[in-house]
Design a protein around this motif. Sequence first.
Motif, short mmCIF file in Angstrom:
data_model
loop_
_atom_site.label_atom_id
_atom_site.label_comp_id
_atom_site.label_asym_id
_atom_site.label_seq_id
_atom_site.Cartn_x
_atom_site.Cartn_y
_atom_site.Cartn_z
N UNK B 46 21.39 -7.79 -1.78
CA UNK B 46 19.92 -7.86 -1.61
C UNK B 46 19.41 -6.64 -0.84
N UNK B 55 17.24 -14.63 7.30
CA UNK B 55 17.86 -13.40 7.80
C UNK B 55 16.93 -12.25 7.45
N UNK B 56 17.12 -11.15 8.10
CA UNK B 56 16.25 -10.00 7.81
C UNK B 56 17.07 -8.75 7.56
N UNK B 57 18.24 -8.95 6.96
CA UNK B 57 19.13 -7.81 6.74
C UNK B 57 19.27 -7.49 5.26
N UNK B 58 19.40 -6.20 4.98
CA UNK B 58 19.84 -5.81 3.65
C UNK B 58 21.30 -6.24 3.51
N UNK B 59 21.71 -6.55 2.30
CA UNK B 59 23.11 -6.86 1.99
C UNK B 59 23.63 -8.11 2.69
N UNK B 60 22.74 -9.03 3.06
CA UNK B 60 23.19 -10.24 3.77
C UNK B 60 23.15 -11.50 2.91
#
Lengths: 262, 102
Positions: B46, B55-60
């Motif tokens: 993502x 969550x607010x992370x890329x690639x999570x």
Amino acid sequence: MKLNKAQKSFKDHMFSKVSMVENPEEEFSNLFNIGKIPLDARLKIYRNHIVTTLSNVLVMNFPLVEILTGTNFLKTAAKLYLFDNPPTEPCLDRYGNSFPEFLANYKYASHLPYLSDIARLDWKMNETRIAKDDNSLQRSDLAEIAPEAYETIIFKLKKSVRLISSPFPLDKIYSLCGEKEDNEDVLDISPEKTYILITRYNWEPQIRNLKESEYNFFLLLQEEKPLGIALEEILKNYPEFNFVDFLQNYIELETFSAAITK
Amino acid sequence: MDLSKLAIGTLIAGAMTATIIGASSAEAGKTKGKEKCYGVVKAGKNMCGRADGKHSCAAAAETDGDNQEWLYLPTGVCDKLVGGSLESGKGGATAASTEKEG
């Protein structure tokens, strides 16, 4: 007393123990002791404004630390920090550079070994947020470069890009901080080497996990090593490093601002 | 690993060529604009935070086809994908399997 000396003296009084405000130096007192309100009472108002403002600034600049420790804990630490670390420039967005280091040695946080690294993450995300905007290198820009110059390319990282590594799982702690609902799951924070790239997207910092090889390659690019040298160095240590994927992914993510050739 | 200058040069040239060739399709998409597409991203791929804020992370992203996870796609592509949705909470792996069964 000259203006610059008066200003320095004022700063010294503000960032000293309260006893100095109650008993100001004579020369300073002679200069400012005018009006009906006693000088020490006026100085205490100024001091209180400075302490409150700077501790609020640290709370704003270290939001993850605030989530993890609570506002009161952070403000108490901030008040101890700020007396030895007054601002050095008129930009409060950039106040708190050495706060992570302070937290590493803060005895009341000694049971939170990851807190200093989370503060570093906060600080770098803050830097990402306020960095000047610059152009993004596009794939089509690479077509302008002569093939014989490929090995001399210096990939410039965008001003908003930051890198951070830690022995703790910062990404997991960061995600936990972002959860809107209380999560009763226990997060395993046992040491787990983490490498993170911070970029800005729609003016908000975003974090992305990197492989160790990618992180170290980014560091070489950050040092402005020419591509051929950087790649040779990284492949010696990480033969599995996939430069094709790296280039395509991070150009697509608009990580670079330019590709300069000599 | 002993890497000759020639090997490095060849590797760089290959990567540059692959990236430049990818430019034509990628940048054609950019001229048409991009839009958030939910429900089609693989776990860990993502772009940014979940729509519901978990969550607010890329690639999570933890699962494939989660309809809270998204990535940018060229405008018009999302609607053509099984499970793709321009709105969060719709589409995704569940919708895709229902569509298959239906």
